[in-house]
Design a protein around this motif. Sequence first.
Motif: not given
Length: 378
Positions: A127-139, A193-200
């Motif tokens: 929840g923090v990463v999703a709020a603080e950084m765009p999900a489209g950023f590099a892994p 897609e975005n949730y998978k990237k951030i959770s990874s």
Amino acid sequence: MKKTIILAYAALFITIFLPYAVQMRHGGPVREQTQILENTEKITQSGEKEQPRSTSKPEITDEPKTEAPEEAAAEPASEGAEDKKTAETEQESAPKIIKAENPAPEKITVLVGDAPVEMDMQEYLIGVVAAEMPAGFAPEALKAQAVAARSYALYCAGSDKHGNAQVCTDFNCCQAWISQEDMRENWGDAFEENYKKISSAVNETAGQYLSYEGQPVFAAFHSSSAGATEDCGNVWNSRPYLVSVESPESETNVPNFISTLECAPIDFRDCVLSLKPEADFTGGKETWIGETERDDSGRVSYITLGNVKIKGTEIRELFSLRSTSFELQYIDGKFLFTVKGFGHGVGMSQYGAKLMAERGESYTEILAHYYPGTVLTA
């Protein structure tokens, strides 16, 4: 005639075959072949020693490196051997992770609104990463953000400012956080897609945080800097791991990197007077702006307005500027602020992390760059 032929063969044997047989018995060609192999091995090993090795960041550490067997140095050069050598070199130079004396907790109590809520640490960080950084950023940038967020949460958990909670969801106090419902609303069809990237990113760095002298660090971060980050001492209290470092972003790769604000003279004057009533604006408007002092990062440390010296951080707050990296001019009857970057400038630049990740740098290298002297701990 026969005797002559026999003597001729005997002479031929003595002249040609006997020296060769003696030489073979005493190891002549075999010794020469061994010497050739020994010389080849020395040359190869010498060449190996002369190869430049990439240097890892000194304070971030991983598993103990495994030395390659000595025989590998004598292998003939081939595409496969070179690939193996490159992989071994990269493994040796990879930053390491220190085992924590106090591992990161699996749960954290979060103040959501007015109510403390116990959450799984991993779910909270998503929840923090999703709020603080765009999900489209590099892994790798997302991983760096995840580690910084975990570090910051552990740092905040060491205080008691929230009573029964360890951290809150107000970005002005701790760090932002959004629920899955908010994510679905924000991302729409891209949620999965975005949730998978951030959770990874969060799960692949599970338990990892930055420490200094054994304690979680104040891992501040911001959106973008104008060439260099800010020294923490120019905004809050000084910290040895939050110093000014170069940052690669600019107006060519950050949206809204340059912003402007125009003020009518009367509004400008009244705004400054609300902060500094002793300021003198009796002269011509072109004289209201005095000397500007800048720190090592290029940000405004002090500016004189109405003959009063004011901190750059105070001006930023007073006029709601995006950063303290600004210029102030009086042009065409108005006061014009031209601002670069966004945020306080301390710690990791998120757009800087994005660019570093896109050029192939790992999250450990990103963290080591923006938080020098810290140790990656797990």
